[in-house]
Design a protein around this motif. Sequence first.
Motif, PDB file in Angstrom:
ATOM      1  N   ALA A 119      15.770  -2.953  -6.847  1.00  0.00           N
ATOM      2  CA  ALA A 119      17.144  -3.124  -7.313  1.00  0.00           C
ATOM      3  C   ALA A 119      17.548  -4.594  -7.341  1.00  0.00           C
ATOM      4  CB  ALA A 119      18.095  -2.325  -6.426  1.00  0.00           C
ATOM      5  N   LEU A 120      17.055  -5.360  -6.385  1.00  0.00           N
ATOM      6  CA  LEU A 120      17.381  -6.794  -6.336  1.00  0.00           C
ATOM      7  C   LEU A 120      16.704  -7.568  -7.463  1.00  0.00           C
ATOM      8  CD1 LEU A 120      17.114  -7.576  -2.516  1.00  0.00           C
ATOM      9  CD2 LEU A 120      19.179  -7.786  -3.910  1.00  0.00           C
ATOM     10  N   TYR A 121      15.480  -7.154  -7.833  1.00  0.00           N
ATOM     11  CA  TYR A 121      14.691  -7.906  -8.819  1.00  0.00           C
ATOM     12  C   TYR A 121      14.202  -6.980  -9.937  1.00  0.00           C
ATOM     13  CZ  TYR A 121      15.142 -11.687  -5.602  1.00  0.00           C
ATOM     14  OH  TYR A 121      15.693 -12.662  -4.812  1.00  0.00           O
ATOM     15  N   PRO A 122      15.127  -6.537 -10.793  1.00  0.00           N
ATOM     16  CA  PRO A 122      14.752  -5.610 -11.865  1.00  0.00           C
ATOM     17  C   PRO A 122      13.816  -6.221 -12.904  1.00  0.00           C
ATOM     18  CG  PRO A 122      17.017  -6.369 -12.145  1.00  0.00           C
ATOM     19  CD  PRO A 122      16.571  -6.846 -10.806  1.00  0.00           C
ATOM     20  N   ASP A 123      13.782  -7.558 -13.000  1.00  0.00           N
ATOM     21  CA  ASP A 123      12.907  -8.204 -13.982  1.00  0.00           C
ATOM     22  C   ASP A 123      11.511  -8.472 -13.435  1.00  0.00           C
ATOM     23  OD1 ASP A 123      14.954  -8.232 -15.863  1.00  0.00           O
ATOM     24  OD2 ASP A 123      15.711 -10.168 -15.184  1.00  0.00           O
ATOM     25  N   ALA A 124      11.318  -8.251 -12.150  1.00  0.00           N
ATOM     26  CA  ALA A 124      10.000  -8.453 -11.545  1.00  0.00           C
ATOM     27  C   ALA A 124       9.248  -7.128 -11.509  1.00  0.00           C
ATOM     28  CB  ALA A 124      10.136  -9.013 -10.135  1.00  0.00           C
ATOM     29  N   ARG A 125       7.957  -7.220 -11.291  1.00  0.00           N
ATOM     30  CA  ARG A 125       7.156  -6.019 -11.043  1.00  0.00           C
ATOM     31  C   ARG A 125       7.087  -5.845  -9.527  1.00  0.00           C
ATOM     32  NH1 ARG A 125       0.961  -5.402 -13.091  1.00  0.00           N
ATOM     33  NH2 ARG A 125       0.832  -7.395 -11.969  1.00  0.00           N
ATOM     34  N   VAL A 126       7.779  -4.841  -9.023  1.00  0.00           N
ATOM     35  CA  VAL A 126       7.852  -4.615  -7.583  1.00  0.00           C
ATOM     36  C   VAL A 126       6.958  -3.430  -7.227  1.00  0.00           C
ATOM     37  CG1 VAL A 126       9.353  -4.212  -5.603  1.00  0.00           C
ATOM     38  CG2 VAL A 126      10.218  -5.505  -7.571  1.00  0.00           C
ATOM     39  N   LEU A 127       5.951  -3.689  -6.400  1.00  0.00           N
ATOM     40  CA  LEU A 127       4.962  -2.692  -6.028  1.00  0.00           C
ATOM     41  C   LEU A 127       5.080  -2.345  -4.553  1.00  0.00           C
ATOM     42  CD1 LEU A 127       1.906  -4.331  -7.837  1.00  0.00           C
ATOM     43  CD2 LEU A 127       3.476  -2.605  -8.760  1.00  0.00           C
ATOM     44  N   HIS A 128       4.506  -1.212  -4.166  1.00  0.00           N
ATOM     45  CA  HIS A 128       4.559  -0.774  -2.777  1.00  0.00           C
ATOM     46  C   HIS A 128       3.163  -0.371  -2.316  1.00  0.00           C
ATOM     47  CE1 HIS A 128       6.075   2.359   0.365  1.00  0.00           C
ATOM     48  NE2 HIS A 128       5.784   1.208   0.932  1.00  0.00           N
ATOM     49  N   TYR A 129       2.756  -0.887  -1.159  1.00  0.00           N
ATOM     50  CA  TYR A 129       1.473  -0.531  -0.546  1.00  0.00           C
ATOM     51  C   TYR A 129       1.760  -0.053   0.864  1.00  0.00           C
ATOM     52  CZ  TYR A 129      -3.495  -0.718   0.556  1.00  0.00           C
ATOM     53  OH  TYR A 129      -4.793  -0.368   0.892  1.00  0.00           O
ATOM     54  N   ASP A 130       1.352   1.193   1.183  1.00  0.00           N
ATOM     55  CA  ASP A 130       1.727   1.774   2.471  1.00  0.00           C
ATOM     56  C   ASP A 130       0.544   2.278   3.289  1.00  0.00           C
ATOM     57  OD1 ASP A 130       1.057   3.934   0.921  1.00  0.00           O
ATOM     58  OD2 ASP A 130       2.911   5.053   1.266  1.00  0.00           O
ATOM     59  N   ARG A 131      -0.652   1.778   3.017  1.00  0.00           N
ATOM     60  CA  ARG A 131      -1.795   2.194   3.824  1.00  0.00           C
ATOM     61  C   ARG A 131      -1.902   1.328   5.073  1.00  0.00           C
ATOM     62  NH1 ARG A 131      -6.339   3.063  -0.987  1.00  0.00           N
ATOM     63  NH2 ARG A 131      -5.109   4.572  -2.205  1.00  0.00           N
ATOM     64  N   ASP A 132      -2.504   1.896   6.110  1.00  0.00           N
ATOM     65  CA  ASP A 132      -2.623   1.201   7.390  1.00  0.00           C
ATOM     66  C   ASP A 132      -3.786   0.219   7.325  1.00  0.00           C
ATOM     67  OD1 ASP A 132      -2.543   0.397   9.999  1.00  0.00           O
ATOM     68  OD2 ASP A 132      -2.400   2.405  10.834  1.00  0.00           O
ATOM     69  N   VAL A 133      -3.463  -1.059   7.302  1.00  0.00           N
ATOM     70  CA  VAL A 133      -4.469  -2.118   7.248  1.00  0.00           C
ATOM     71  C   VAL A 133      -4.160  -3.138   8.342  1.00  0.00           C
ATOM     72  CG1 VAL A 133      -4.943  -1.854   4.784  1.00  0.00           C
ATOM     73  CG2 VAL A 133      -3.097  -3.371   5.526  1.00  0.00           C
ATOM     74  N   GLU A 190     -12.904  -8.704   9.173  1.00  0.00           N
ATOM     75  CA  GLU A 190     -12.863  -8.579   7.711  1.00  0.00           C
ATOM     76  C   GLU A 190     -11.450  -8.708   7.162  1.00  0.00           C
ATOM     77  OE1 GLU A 190     -14.523  -5.903   9.468  1.00  0.00           O
ATOM     78  OE2 GLU A 190     -16.354  -7.127   9.371  1.00  0.00           O
ATOM     79  N   PHE A 191     -10.544  -9.273   7.970  1.00  0.00           N
ATOM     80  CA  PHE A 191      -9.127  -9.301   7.589  1.00  0.00           C
ATOM     81  C   PHE A 191      -8.919  -9.837   6.184  1.00  0.00           C
ATOM     82  CE2 PHE A 191      -5.085 -11.539   7.215  1.00  0.00           C
ATOM     83  CZ  PHE A 191      -4.176 -10.566   7.603  1.00  0.00           C
ATOM     84  N   TRP A 192      -9.452 -11.006   5.888  1.00  0.00           N
ATOM     85  CA  TRP A 192      -9.164 -11.618   4.589  1.00  0.00           C
ATOM     86  C   TRP A 192      -9.886 -10.895   3.441  1.00  0.00           C
ATOM     87  CZ3 TRP A 192      -5.041 -14.181   3.986  1.00  0.00           C
ATOM     88  CH2 TRP A 192      -4.502 -14.915   5.047  1.00  0.00           C
ATOM     89  N   ASP A 193     -11.053 -10.336   3.720  1.00  0.00           N
ATOM     90  CA  ASP A 193     -11.725  -9.521   2.699  1.00  0.00           C
ATOM     91  C   ASP A 193     -10.870  -8.301   2.355  1.00  0.00           C
ATOM     92  OD1 ASP A 193     -13.892 -11.238   2.694  1.00  0.00           O
ATOM     93  OD2 ASP A 193     -15.001 -10.076   4.190  1.00  0.00           O
ATOM     94  N   ILE A 194     -10.317  -7.678   3.395  1.00  0.00           N
ATOM     95  CA  ILE A 194      -9.487  -6.492   3.186  1.00  0.00           C
ATOM     96  C   ILE A 194      -8.265  -6.831   2.349  1.00  0.00           C
ATOM     97  CG2 ILE A 194      -7.973  -4.829   4.358  1.00  0.00           C
ATOM     98  CD1 ILE A 194     -10.026  -4.892   6.693  1.00  0.00           C
ATOM     99  N   TRP A 195      -7.590  -7.926   2.698  1.00  0.00           N
ATOM    100  CA  TRP A 195      -6.354  -8.263   1.991  1.00  0.00           C
ATOM    101  C   TRP A 195      -6.626  -8.778   0.576  1.00  0.00           C
ATOM    102  CZ3 TRP A 195      -1.340  -7.283   2.703  1.00  0.00           C
ATOM    103  CH2 TRP A 195      -0.980  -6.682   3.919  1.00  0.00           C
ATOM    104  N   ARG A 196      -7.746  -9.465   0.396  1.00  0.00           N
ATOM    105  CA  ARG A 196      -8.090  -9.899  -0.960  1.00  0.00           C
ATOM    106  C   ARG A 196      -8.283  -8.691  -1.870  1.00  0.00           C
ATOM    107  NH1 ARG A 196     -12.395 -12.375   0.180  1.00  0.00           N
ATOM    108  NH2 ARG A 196     -13.816 -10.691  -0.368  1.00  0.00           N
ATOM    109  N   GLU A 197      -9.032  -7.709  -1.396  1.00  0.00           N
ATOM    110  CA  GLU A 197      -9.281  -6.528  -2.215  1.00  0.00           C
ATOM    111  C   GLU A 197      -8.021  -5.666  -2.361  1.00  0.00           C
ATOM    112  OE1 GLU A 197     -11.995  -6.320  -3.986  1.00  0.00           O
ATOM    113  OE2 GLU A 197     -12.425  -8.252  -3.036  1.00  0.00           O
TER     114      GLU A 197
END
Length: 329
Positions: A57-71, A80-87
């Motif tokens: 709602a704040l940024y209607p012109d942006a592409r706002v995505l949601h990621y909810d998996r436990d990482v 493997e922290f940075w490998d996980i976040w890169r992928e």
Amino acid sequence: MTRPVHGFVLGKFMPPHAGHMYLCDFAAGLCDQLTILVCSLDREPIPGKLRHEWMSALYPDARVLHYDRDVPQEPSESPEFWDIWRELVRSVHPEPIHRVFASEDYGLRLAKELGAEFWPADIARVCRPVSGTQIRQKPIAHWSMIAPTARPWFTRTIVMHGPESTGKSVLGQELAQALGGAYAPEFGRAWCELYGTDCSAQDLRNIAAGQTAAIEAARRTAEGFVISDTDGLLTEVWSQMMLGGSVFDPPPDPDGDLYLLTDIDQPFVDDGTRVYGDPADRQRFFELSVEALERRGVDYVRLSGSWEQRRVTALDAIAQRFAQLTRDA
């Protein structure tokens, strides 16, 4: 032709606040297409779905995505922290990212992992010095910093509940002023002044709907509290008094976080729109009011005695239950 610049912002936004808005506005001014990734965990105190809705709602012109998996949340949690976040980022944003924007140092490493430039945004946090933790601990102290879309989440609704001529309207307005909150007036009074007190089933359903709408409208601009003069639970009591039973199917949902039940130990005053001045009717109205609260299992406090005693009892109850929203707590 110049290539479009894709920008990327990552955050929990728990809740979104002025610092996040500065970051996203800064980023939006430096790219052609901004992607905002809202990351959440199930165990966090504010649902990720809501945070995604707020940012969308704040940024209607942006592409706002949601990621909810436990990482992993920190490099120390996994080699493997940075490998996980890169992928992770590539899975939701397969297109090349040209600029990563962040107000924390992790942005430099994340940008490197993604083959992007890092553009820092107020790393020192001097433009909008606030954090989500500070807001969650004492939201009223940082109210102006909370993003407008998130403020209703922190707002609490106090409902005045009880028979007519027990001081609900006057006390409700006094409490709103004392708390710095918003007052939602009794919609039923306005309706009956227009259409009369001989209410039909549909009148009562309209009154309940109007009161809920008044509460929700007040919540959008309130600072911490909405004090409402009745809600659907009391309108259902009115239907029992007027028509002999409930006209609601299903029953109205409670609108309040706390109910203030006003006792009938003060004299009845007829102002021209009040109906049940007979002592027996008044007692029945009060008993039905209590029954409605106890049947729904809501939190309520009974206010008796003088007008000043009621005011003090009400303010004490609110301070005990909602210390994070009372200004002097």
